[in-house]
Write a protein that holds these residues in place. Structure first.
Motif, PDB file in Angstrom:
ATOM      1  N   GLN A  58      44.498  29.257  39.300  1.00 43.20           N
ATOM      2  CA  GLN A  58      45.006  27.893  39.342  1.00 43.20           C
ATOM      3  C   GLN A  58      43.856  26.905  39.149  1.00 43.20           C
ATOM      4  OE1 GLN A  58      48.382  27.549  39.663  1.00 43.20           O
ATOM      5  NE2 GLN A  58      48.444  29.789  39.739  1.00 43.20           N
ATOM      6  N   ILE A  59      44.121  25.798  38.480  1.00 43.46           N
ATOM      7  CA  ILE A  59      43.092  24.801  38.187  1.00 43.46           C
ATOM      8  C   ILE A  59      42.782  23.992  39.446  1.00 43.46           C
ATOM      9  CG2 ILE A  59      42.508  22.790  36.784  1.00 43.46           C
ATOM     10  CD1 ILE A  59      44.505  23.848  34.700  1.00 43.46           C
ATOM     11  N   THR A  60      41.498  23.926  39.786  1.00 43.51           N
ATOM     12  CA  THR A  60      41.069  23.118  40.932  1.00 43.51           C
ATOM     13  C   THR A  60      40.269  21.888  40.512  1.00 43.51           C
ATOM     14  OG1 THR A  60      39.043  24.433  41.191  1.00 43.51           O
ATOM     15  CG2 THR A  60      40.998  25.142  42.429  1.00 43.51           C
ATOM     16  N   GLU A  61      39.678  21.915  39.322  1.00 41.10           N
ATOM     17  CA  GLU A  61      38.908  20.770  38.844  1.00 41.10           C
ATOM     18  C   GLU A  61      38.709  20.894  37.339  1.00 41.10           C
ATOM     19  OE1 GLU A  61      38.139  17.552  38.824  1.00 41.10           O
ATOM     20  OE2 GLU A  61      37.594  17.852  40.946  1.00 41.10           O
ATOM     21  N   LEU A  62      38.560  19.756  36.647  1.00 39.19           N
ATOM     22  CA  LEU A  62      38.240  19.745  35.219  1.00 39.19           C
ATOM     23  C   LEU A  62      37.504  18.457  34.894  1.00 39.19           C
ATOM     24  CD1 LEU A  62      41.387  18.971  33.040  1.00 39.19           C
ATOM     25  CD2 LEU A  62      41.295  18.544  35.477  1.00 39.19           C
ATOM     26  N   GLN A  76      47.833  15.973  36.176  1.00 41.02           N
ATOM     27  CA  GLN A  76      48.735  16.910  35.513  1.00 41.02           C
ATOM     28  C   GLN A  76      48.205  18.337  35.535  1.00 41.02           C
ATOM     29  OE1 GLN A  76      48.779  14.846  31.714  1.00 41.02           O
ATOM     30  NE2 GLN A  76      50.913  14.245  32.013  1.00 41.02           N
ATOM     31  N   ALA A  77      46.885  18.490  35.549  1.00 42.40           N
ATOM     32  CA  ALA A  77      46.300  19.825  35.411  1.00 42.40           C
ATOM     33  C   ALA A  77      46.086  20.530  36.736  1.00 42.40           C
ATOM     34  CB  ALA A  77      44.970  19.730  34.668  1.00 42.40           C
ATOM     35  N   ILE A  78      45.563  19.818  37.744  1.00 40.27           N
ATOM     36  CA  ILE A  78      45.185  20.468  39.001  1.00 40.27           C
ATOM     37  C   ILE A  78      46.414  21.074  39.683  1.00 40.27           C
ATOM     38  CG2 ILE A  78      44.330  20.027  41.342  1.00 40.27           C
ATOM     39  CD1 ILE A  78      42.315  18.143  40.168  1.00 40.27           C
ATOM     40  N   ASN A  80      48.000  23.752  38.560  1.00 34.94           N
ATOM     41  CA  ASN A  80      48.790  24.532  37.607  1.00 34.94           C
ATOM     42  C   ASN A  80      48.004  25.737  37.117  1.00 34.94           C
ATOM     43  OD1 ASN A  80      51.305  22.968  37.272  1.00 34.94           O
ATOM     44  ND2 ASN A  80      49.913  21.372  36.555  1.00 34.94           N
ATOM     45  N   SER A  81      48.742  26.709  36.572  1.00 34.97           N
ATOM     46  CA  SER A  81      48.111  27.901  36.019  1.00 34.97           C
ATOM     47  C   SER A  81      47.383  27.545  34.734  1.00 34.97           C
ATOM     48  CB  SER A  81      49.166  28.975  35.749  1.00 34.97           C
ATOM     49  OG  SER A  81      48.614  30.048  35.008  1.00 34.97           O
ATOM     50  N   PHE A  82      46.117  27.922  34.664  1.00 35.32           N
ATOM     51  CA  PHE A  82      45.324  27.591  33.474  1.00 35.32           C
ATOM     52  C   PHE A  82      45.871  28.289  32.238  1.00 35.32           C
ATOM     53  CE2 PHE A  82      41.998  28.868  30.526  1.00 35.32           C
ATOM     54  CZ  PHE A  82      41.501  27.645  30.149  1.00 35.32           C
ATOM     55  N   SER A  83      46.204  29.564  32.346  1.00 38.79           N
ATOM     56  CA  SER A  83      46.635  30.329  31.180  1.00 38.79           C
ATOM     57  C   SER A  83      47.943  29.789  30.607  1.00 38.79           C
ATOM     58  CB  SER A  83      46.787  31.812  31.539  1.00 38.79           C
ATOM     59  OG  SER A  83      47.743  31.981  32.570  1.00 38.79           O
ATOM     60  N   GLU A  84      48.847  29.338  31.470  1.00 39.00           N
ATOM     61  CA  GLU A  84      50.125  28.833  30.988  1.00 39.00           C
ATOM     62  C   GLU A  84      50.016  27.418  30.443  1.00 39.00           C
ATOM     63  OE1 GLU A  84      53.011  29.192  34.052  1.00 39.00           O
ATOM     64  OE2 GLU A  84      52.859  31.381  34.182  1.00 39.00           O
ATOM     65  N   LEU A  85      49.078  26.640  30.973  1.00 34.44           N
ATOM     66  CA  LEU A  85      48.978  25.236  30.571  1.00 34.44           C
ATOM     67  C   LEU A  85      48.054  25.043  29.371  1.00 34.44           C
ATOM     68  CD1 LEU A  85      50.089  22.478  31.586  1.00 34.44           C
ATOM     69  CD2 LEU A  85      47.907  22.172  32.778  1.00 34.44           C
ATOM     70  N   PHE A  86      46.945  25.773  29.320  1.00 33.27           N
ATOM     71  CA  PHE A  86      45.903  25.507  28.334  1.00 33.27           C
ATOM     72  C   PHE A  86      45.858  26.506  27.182  1.00 33.27           C
ATOM     73  CE2 PHE A  86      44.432  22.690  31.548  1.00 33.27           C
ATOM     74  CZ  PHE A  86      43.559  21.794  30.948  1.00 33.27           C
ATOM     75  N   LEU A  87      46.515  27.637  27.299  1.00 34.49           N
ATOM     76  CA  LEU A  87      46.350  28.683  26.299  1.00 34.49           C
ATOM     77  C   LEU A  87      47.632  28.923  25.520  1.00 34.49           C
ATOM     78  CD1 LEU A  87      44.238  31.342  28.230  1.00 34.49           C
ATOM     79  CD2 LEU A  87      43.449  29.510  26.732  1.00 34.49           C
TER      80      LEU A  87
END
Length: 281
Positions: A58-62, A76-78, A80-87
């Motif tokens: 899960q995203i904790t910071e960007l 919107q990002a923190i 959420n699952s990185f693989s589902e949101l960004f890939l």
């Protein structure tokens, strides 16, 4: 009296210890603040996208670069699952396999080979190729992962352009050669085969004719293009010697002008015959 003096000294020593602890705590807080400010500055100024994940992915910071590149705000990002949101779909399995390798490497105490290229996805659904590296970190007993992503869209575009140019030379109906400063032929497209065979009619690799090599050296010496005509095996070729100074090569672009020269010769002959007929008349 001795007990009172001892009690006073103990109290003074305790106060000194508390004061020292307070000074050390304040200094540690300042160092932590400076460190956090430095980390924040690195995150802000980085040209690459930096995303931090927890142990579950899960995203904790960007950082702001990741927000601009992928079109997601921090809110919107923190979480959420990185693989589902960004890939993109085709990149998720690669990423999850890479993340699992990082987990195993952390348990086994070895260095993970966590670097790859995969297809990411922006908020609008468009794909973007990225080069990604994963750095596992630990905060207490909790595992975290920092992802560094570099947008390689321009590099991929340049590679496609180079491949396109390479195909262009290979598909050209005219001979194209590349010669290095030593006079060695380092590239010849398929259309050059007939011309090169005419240069070496006995089937041996005789290299380029000496007057061609002289034009190559002269072009590299002054950086100017040269256009000459040469007859090879009964065929007349127009040769353009184009120096590539930054690479130290000369490209030779050849064009068969035999038919043109024959037509010009026949025209001159017909004109001479016409003049002769007019004189007889």
């Amino acid at each position: 009296n001795h007990l009172i003096l001892l009690e006073v000294r103990c109290l003074q020593f305790t106060q000194l210890v508390l004061k020292a602890r307070e000074v050390m705590s304040r200094r540690h807080a300042l160092e932590m603040r400076d460190t956090e400010a430095l980390k924040a500055a690195v995150m802000e100024a980085s040209l690459d996208s930096i995303v931090t994940l927890d142990g579950e992915g899960q995203i904790t910071e960007l950082n702001p670069t990741a927000q601009r590149t992928f079109g997601y705000s921090r809110a919107q990002a923190i979480g959420n699952s990185f693989s589902e949101l960004f890939l993109a779909r085709e990149g998720r399995d690669i990423f999850l396999g890479l993340l699992e390798d990082c987990r195993e490497a952390r348990r086994e105490g070895r260095e993970p080979a966590a670097r790859t290229e995969l297809a990411a996805r922006r908020a609008d659904g468009t794909a973007v190729p990225v080069e990604m590296s994963i750095v596992p970190i630990s905060l207490g007993d909790r595992p975290f992962y920092t992802l560094y992503m570099h947008d390689i869209s321009k590099r991929k575009e340049a590679e496609r352009e180079i491949q396109s140019l390479a195909r262009f030379a290979g598909e050209s109906p005219n001979p194209i050669l590349r010669v290095n400063p030593a006079g060695v032929l380092v590239y010849a497209n398929p259309a050059s085969d007939a011309m090169l065979k005419q240069c070496a009619p006995d089937g041996e690799d005789a290299g380029l004719p000496p007057h061609w090599l002289e034009a190559v050296r002269s072009s590299l010496a002054d950086g100017r293009q040269r256009e000459q005509e040469h007859e090879v095996g009964g065929q007349v070729y127009s040769l353009l010697f184009a120096p590539i100074m930054e690479l130290g090569y000369v490209n030779i672009y050849a064009r068969d002008i035999t038919a043109v020269r024959r037509a010009e010769q026949e025209a001159r002959q017909h004109q001479a015959e016409l003049v002769h007929v007019c004189r007889l008349s």
